[in-house]
Design a protein around this motif. Structure first.
Motif, mmCIF file in Angstrom:
data_model
loop_
_atom_site.group_PDB
_atom_site.id
_atom_site.type_symbol
_atom_site.label_atom_id
_atom_site.label_comp_id
_atom_site.label_asym_id
_atom_site.label_seq_id
_atom_site.Cartn_x
_atom_site.Cartn_y
_atom_site.Cartn_z
ATOM 1 N N ILE A 181 -8.298 10.252 -1.744
ATOM 2 C CA ILE A 181 -9.206 10.747 -0.695
ATOM 3 C C ILE A 181 -10.645 10.377 -1.029
ATOM 4 O O ILE A 181 -11.386 9.860 -0.187
ATOM 5 C CB ILE A 181 -9.061 12.274 -0.512
ATOM 6 C CG1 ILE A 181 -7.698 12.600 0.114
ATOM 7 C CG2 ILE A 181 -10.196 12.844 0.329
ATOM 8 C CD1 ILE A 181 -7.339 14.073 0.133
ATOM 9 N N ASN A 182 -11.058 10.623 -2.277
ATOM 10 C CA ASN A 182 -12.432 10.304 -2.691
ATOM 11 C C ASN A 182 -12.723 8.810 -2.567
ATOM 12 O O ASN A 182 -13.782 8.418 -2.080
ATOM 13 C CB ASN A 182 -12.677 10.779 -4.124
ATOM 14 C CG ASN A 182 -12.711 12.291 -4.221
ATOM 15 O OD1 ASN A 182 -13.015 12.981 -3.261
ATOM 16 N ND2 ASN A 182 -12.381 12.813 -5.390
ATOM 17 N N LEU A 205 -15.266 4.345 0.808
ATOM 18 C CA LEU A 205 -15.142 3.163 1.662
ATOM 19 C C LEU A 205 -15.637 3.410 3.094
ATOM 20 O O LEU A 205 -15.618 2.509 3.921
ATOM 21 C CB LEU A 205 -13.685 2.689 1.702
ATOM 22 C CG LEU A 205 -13.139 2.131 0.387
ATOM 23 C CD1 LEU A 205 -11.642 1.868 0.493
ATOM 24 C CD2 LEU A 205 -13.874 0.850 0.007
ATOM 25 N N GLY A 206 -16.051 4.647 3.382
ATOM 26 C CA GLY A 206 -16.654 4.938 4.681
ATOM 27 C C GLY A 206 -15.778 5.684 5.666
ATOM 28 O O GLY A 206 -16.198 5.940 6.788
ATOM 29 N N TYR A 207 -14.557 6.035 5.282
ATOM 30 C CA TYR A 207 -13.681 6.791 6.186
ATOM 31 C C TYR A 207 -14.023 8.278 6.105
ATOM 32 O O TYR A 207 -14.433 8.781 5.063
ATOM 33 C CB TYR A 207 -12.213 6.570 5.825
ATOM 34 C CG TYR A 207 -11.767 5.150 6.052
ATOM 35 C CD1 TYR A 207 -11.667 4.254 5.000
ATOM 36 C CD2 TYR A 207 -11.483 4.690 7.338
ATOM 37 C CE1 TYR A 207 -11.278 2.934 5.209
ATOM 38 C CE2 TYR A 207 -11.090 3.380 7.552
ATOM 39 C CZ TYR A 207 -10.994 2.511 6.487
ATOM 40 O OH TYR A 207 -10.618 1.212 6.704
ATOM 41 N N ILE A 234 -8.842 10.347 7.130
ATOM 42 C CA ILE A 234 -7.998 10.230 5.935
ATOM 43 C C ILE A 234 -6.857 11.242 5.984
ATOM 44 O O ILE A 234 -5.704 10.899 5.725
ATOM 45 C CB ILE A 234 -8.848 10.418 4.658
ATOM 46 C CG1 ILE A 234 -9.892 9.300 4.549
ATOM 47 C CG2 ILE A 234 -7.959 10.464 3.419
ATOM 48 C CD1 ILE A 234 -10.997 9.570 3.553
ATOM 49 N N ASP A 235 -7.178 12.489 6.322
ATOM 50 C CA ASP A 235 -6.144 13.537 6.393
ATOM 51 C C ASP A 235 -5.053 13.173 7.385
ATOM 52 O O ASP A 235 -3.870 13.342 7.109
ATOM 53 C CB ASP A 235 -6.759 14.887 6.765
ATOM 54 C CG ASP A 235 -7.495 15.533 5.606
ATOM 55 O OD1 ASP A 235 -7.306 15.089 4.455
ATOM 56 O OD2 ASP A 235 -8.253 16.490 5.849
ATOM 57 N N ILE A 242 -3.754 4.677 -1.754
ATOM 58 C CA ILE A 242 -4.909 4.043 -1.095
ATOM 59 C C ILE A 242 -4.453 2.855 -0.248
ATOM 60 O O ILE A 242 -4.865 2.707 0.908
ATOM 61 C CB ILE A 242 -5.973 3.611 -2.131
ATOM 62 C CG1 ILE A 242 -6.593 4.848 -2.788
ATOM 63 C CG2 ILE A 242 -7.049 2.754 -1.487
ATOM 64 C CD1 ILE A 242 -7.439 4.548 -4.013
ATOM 65 N N LYS A 243 -3.593 2.004 -0.800
ATOM 66 C CA LYS A 243 -3.094 0.838 -0.050
ATOM 67 C C LYS A 243 -2.351 1.254 1.210
ATOM 68 O O LYS A 243 -2.569 0.696 2.293
ATOM 69 C CB LYS A 243 -2.167 -0.011 -0.946
ATOM 70 C CG LYS A 243 -2.909 -0.836 -1.964
ATOM 71 C CD LYS A 243 -1.939 -1.643 -2.825
ATOM 72 C CE LYS A 243 -2.654 -2.437 -3.886
ATOM 73 N NZ LYS A 243 -1.712 -3.140 -4.777
ATOM 74 N N SER A 244 -1.464 2.255 1.089
ATOM 75 C CA SER A 244 -0.715 2.727 2.250
ATOM 76 C C SER A 244 -1.650 3.305 3.299
ATOM 77 O O SER A 244 -1.481 3.079 4.498
ATOM 78 C CB SER A 244 0.293 3.797 1.828
ATOM 79 O OG SER A 244 1.256 3.261 0.971
ATOM 80 N N ALA A 245 -2.637 4.070 2.843
ATOM 81 C CA ALA A 245 -3.588 4.676 3.779
ATOM 82 C C ALA A 245 -4.417 3.615 4.488
ATOM 83 O O ALA A 245 -4.634 3.680 5.693
ATOM 84 C CB ALA A 245 -4.487 5.660 3.042
ATOM 85 N N LEU A 246 -4.871 2.613 3.735
ATOM 86 C CA LEU A 246 -5.680 1.546 4.337
ATOM 87 C C LEU A 246 -4.911 0.771 5.403
ATOM 88 O O LEU A 246 -5.486 0.384 6.422
ATOM 89 C CB LEU A 246 -6.200 0.590 3.247
ATOM 90 C CG LEU A 246 -7.351 1.124 2.400
ATOM 91 C CD1 LEU A 246 -7.632 0.205 1.228
ATOM 92 C CD2 LEU A 246 -8.602 1.333 3.254
#
Length: 193
Positions: free
Chosen positions: A153-154, A159-161, A166-167, A184-188
């Motif tokens: 999350i941090n 990265l600006g989200y 993010i949630d 992070i990769k999956s979220a991006l």
């Protein structure tokens, strides 16, 4: 007064959602677990609890009847109000709470914000006779997994989200066996769609 509301989710925030029904937008405070089960612009059924206080009228709601029932049980405990109950349900699933009560597990209950040893003991004492022994299968997102989620999350916020963006994405990712980098990769991937 209101058992449930069926309507379209028009917005989701960190601790609440807006459900539109018959051209009226209802602001409903809820848990992270219920928020994780929602999709924007889709119709949902939210079980509701109306809380009237001298400083306002608040609507609390949940995506499942079981979570709603646990919320109402937590409100029976002295010195626990709706916001504390939401905090508990945002940290622990209703099954985790049931198991903690049935097993006298103060430590688990203390993981929730605003719950110290005294309050955890009070929850166990006051709810033990009201909890049934049936534990339903619960595949809910575990908000206590580890620091990987927090670190992800941090990093995504750097990265600006926004936390809200993010949630929404993290609730749809099975993070159980993932490290920080994989989260992070999956979220991006989802955030870039």
């Amino acid at each position: 007064m209101y058992e449930y509301i069926i309507g379209k989710v028009v917005d989701v925030y960190e601790d609440c959602l807006i459900v539109e029904n018959n051209n009226i937008g209802y602001k409903i405070y809820t848990s992270k677990y219920s928020l994780s089960n929602l999709d924007l612009k889709k119709d949902v059924k939210i079980y509701t609890y109306l809380n009237v206080r001298e400083d306002g009228i608040f609507l609390f709601g949940f995506s499942s009847k079981e979570e709603m029932e646990m919320f109402e049980l937590l409100l029976l405990v002295s010195k626990i109000g709706p916001k504390t109950a939401i905090g508990v349900l945002s940290t622990l699933s209703y099954n985790d709470i049931k198991l903690a009560i049935l097993n006298n597990d103060v430590k688990v209950l203390c993981k929730a914000p605003g719950i110290g040893k005294k309050t955890a003991n009070r929850i166990i004492l006051e709810l033990k006779d009201r909890i049934d022994d049936n534990i339903a299968v619960d595949n809910s997102f575990n908000f206590l997994d580890d620091n990987c989620i927090e670190e992800a999350i941090n990093a995504l916020m750097v990265l600006g989200y926004t936390k809200k963006e993010i949630d929404r994405v993290l609730f749809k990712i099975d993070t159980e066996d993932l490290d920080t980098e994989e989260i992070i990769k999956s979220a991006l991937k989802r955030l870039s769609k």
